[in-house]
Motif scaffolding. Structure first.
Motif, PDB file in Angstrom:
ATOM      1  N   ASP A   6      31.715  36.217  42.541  1.00 50.80           N
ATOM      2  CA  ASP A   6      30.897  35.532  41.526  1.00 50.80           C
ATOM      3  C   ASP A   6      31.582  35.527  40.169  1.00 50.80           C
ATOM      4  N   ASP A   7      32.194  36.658  39.808  1.00 52.32           N
ATOM      5  CA  ASP A   7      32.904  36.754  38.528  1.00 52.32           C
ATOM      6  C   ASP A   7      34.077  35.777  38.473  1.00 52.32           C
ATOM      7  N   VAL A   8      34.823  35.690  39.571  1.00 47.58           N
ATOM      8  CA  VAL A   8      35.986  34.803  39.602  1.00 47.58           C
ATOM      9  C   VAL A   8      35.559  33.338  39.513  1.00 47.58           C
ATOM     10  N   THR A   9      34.544  32.958  40.275  1.00 41.53           N
ATOM     11  CA  THR A   9      34.105  31.557  40.236  1.00 41.53           C
ATOM     12  C   THR A   9      33.492  31.207  38.878  1.00 41.53           C
ATOM     13  N   GLU A  10      32.837  32.153  38.254  1.00 43.57           N
ATOM     14  CA  GLU A  10      32.309  31.914  36.906  1.00 43.57           C
ATOM     15  C   GLU A  10      33.456  31.748  35.906  1.00 43.57           C
ATOM     16  N   TYR A  11      34.467  32.583  36.048  1.00 45.52           N
ATOM     17  CA  TYR A  11      35.646  32.467  35.178  1.00 45.52           C
ATOM     18  C   TYR A  11      36.317  31.102  35.372  1.00 45.52           C
ATOM     19  N   LEU A  12      36.426  30.676  36.629  1.00 43.74           N
ATOM     20  CA  LEU A  12      37.000  29.359  36.911  1.00 43.74           C
ATOM     21  C   LEU A  12      36.200  28.262  36.216  1.00 43.74           C
ATOM     22  N   GLU A  13      34.892  28.324  36.299  1.00 43.22           N
ATOM     23  CA  GLU A  13      34.046  27.322  35.644  1.00 43.22           C
ATOM     24  C   GLU A  13      34.239  27.331  34.130  1.00 43.22           C
ATOM     25  N   ASN A  14      34.431  28.517  33.560  1.00 45.17           N
ATOM     26  CA  ASN A  14      34.622  28.639  32.107  1.00 45.17           C
ATOM     27  C   ASN A  14      35.929  28.013  31.620  1.00 45.17           C
ATOM     28  N   ILE A  15      36.942  28.011  32.474  1.00 50.83           N
ATOM     29  CA  ILE A  15      38.245  27.472  32.063  1.00 50.83           C
ATOM     30  C   ILE A  15      38.538  26.111  32.702  1.00 50.83           C
ATOM     31  N   LYS A  16      37.584  25.582  33.439  1.00 50.86           N
ATOM     32  CA  LYS A  16      37.805  24.342  34.202  1.00 50.86           C
ATOM     33  C   LYS A  16      38.210  23.172  33.305  1.00 50.86           C
ATOM     34  N   ASN A  17      37.585  23.002  32.167  1.00 56.50           N
ATOM     35  CA  ASN A  17      37.949  21.890  31.274  1.00 56.50           C
ATOM     36  C   ASN A  17      39.404  21.978  30.839  1.00 56.50           C
ATOM     37  N   ASP A  18      39.848  23.165  30.488  1.00 60.43           N
ATOM     38  CA  ASP A  18      41.251  23.350  30.101  1.00 60.43           C
ATOM     39  C   ASP A  18      42.178  23.049  31.280  1.00 60.43           C
ATOM     40  N   LEU A  19      41.786  23.483  32.476  1.00 58.23           N
ATOM     41  CA  LEU A  19      42.602  23.224  33.657  1.00 58.23           C
ATOM     42  C   LEU A  19      42.678  21.731  33.971  1.00 58.23           C
ATOM     43  N   GLU A  20      41.578  21.014  33.755  1.00 53.76           N
ATOM     44  CA  GLU A  20      41.579  19.560  33.978  1.00 53.76           C
ATOM     45  C   GLU A  20      42.541  18.875  33.008  1.00 53.76           C
ATOM     46  N   ILE A  21      42.575  19.326  31.771  1.00 54.60           N
ATOM     47  CA  ILE A  21      43.500  18.764  30.776  1.00 54.60           C
ATOM     48  C   ILE A  21      44.946  19.018  31.198  1.00 54.60           C
ATOM     49  N   VAL A  22      45.234  20.238  31.610  1.00 49.38           N
ATOM     50  CA  VAL A  22      46.585  20.584  32.068  1.00 49.38           C
ATOM     51  C   VAL A  22      46.954  19.757  33.293  1.00 49.38           C
ATOM     52  N   SER A  23      46.004  19.584  34.193  1.00 52.39           N
ATOM     53  CA  SER A  23      46.228  18.797  35.398  1.00 52.39           C
ATOM     54  C   SER A  23      46.639  17.365  35.053  1.00 52.39           C
ATOM     55  N   SER A  52      33.838  26.486  45.404  1.00 51.62           N
ATOM     56  CA  SER A  52      33.575  26.806  46.817  1.00 51.62           C
ATOM     57  C   SER A  52      34.871  27.038  47.577  1.00 51.62           C
ATOM     58  N   SER A  53      35.890  26.253  47.278  1.00 46.39           N
ATOM     59  CA  SER A  53      37.191  26.448  47.917  1.00 46.39           C
ATOM     60  C   SER A  53      37.792  27.796  47.508  1.00 46.39           C
ATOM     61  N   LEU A  54      37.620  28.147  46.247  1.00 48.30           N
ATOM     62  CA  LEU A  54      38.123  29.431  45.760  1.00 48.30           C
ATOM     63  C   LEU A  54      37.405  30.596  46.438  1.00 48.30           C
ATOM     64  N   LYS A  68      42.272  43.109  40.626  1.00 50.88           N
ATOM     65  CA  LYS A  68      41.254  43.906  39.932  1.00 50.88           C
ATOM     66  C   LYS A  68      40.348  43.062  39.038  1.00 50.88           C
ATOM     67  N   THR A  69      40.887  41.955  38.508  1.00 47.78           N
ATOM     68  CA  THR A  69      40.101  41.138  37.579  1.00 47.78           C
ATOM     69  C   THR A  69      40.173  39.660  37.963  1.00 47.78           C
ATOM     70  N   SER A  70      39.240  38.913  37.465  1.00 46.11           N
ATOM     71  CA  SER A  70      39.218  37.461  37.672  1.00 46.11           C
ATOM     72  C   SER A  70      40.471  36.820  37.093  1.00 46.11           C
ATOM     73  N   GLU A  71      40.837  37.249  35.909  1.00 54.00           N
ATOM     74  CA  GLU A  71      41.996  36.692  35.232  1.00 54.00           C
ATOM     75  C   GLU A  71      43.273  36.934  36.030  1.00 54.00           C
ATOM     76  N   GLU A  72      43.393  38.115  36.605  1.00 53.21           N
ATOM     77  CA  GLU A  72      44.578  38.447  37.400  1.00 53.21           C
ATOM     78  C   GLU A  72      44.657  37.556  38.636  1.00 53.21           C
ATOM     79  N   LEU A  73      43.540  37.365  39.311  1.00 53.43           N
ATOM     80  CA  LEU A  73      43.532  36.511  40.489  1.00 53.43           C
ATOM     81  C   LEU A  73      43.893  35.077  40.125  1.00 53.43           C
ATOM     82  N   ILE A  74      43.232  34.520  39.122  1.00 57.71           N
ATOM     83  CA  ILE A  74      43.488  33.143  38.715  1.00 57.71           C
ATOM     84  C   ILE A  74      44.947  32.982  38.286  1.00 57.71           C
TER      85      ILE A  74
END
Length: 91
Positions: A6-23, A52-54, A68-74
């Protein structure tokens, strides 16, 4: 385990806009390189991994044990952003 997911998917959602720009920046980068060197039809698509894929990947690969952390995994996820380049030569 589920709390970590849950923490990782929430972190992904928080940075998704930035990732879309980079993409999109990556798409433009490849388009400029390919078009400057070749002729033909070019189609470039990109995507950011969905939550869901993550989740599935975390479970399938036991990432909840490895990181250990969401940031490390991402930060270590090799397919967070995917790029597909299709080129068809003009005859």
């Amino acid at each position: 385990m589920f709390s970590f997911i849950d923490d990782v998917t929430e972190y992904l959602e928080n940075i998704k806009n930035d990732l879309e720009i980079v993409s999109k920046d990556i798409e433009v980068y490849f388009e400029e390189i390919i078009l400057s060197n070749n002729e033909g039809y070019l189609n470039i698509n990109s995507r950011v991994k969905s939550g869901s894929s993550l989740r599935e990947k975390i479970l399938r690969n036991n990432y909840y044990k490895k990181y250990k952390t969401s940031e490390e995994l991402i930060s270590n996820l090799s397919d967070l952003i995917g790029i597909r380049i299709d080129r068809k030569s003009v005859v």
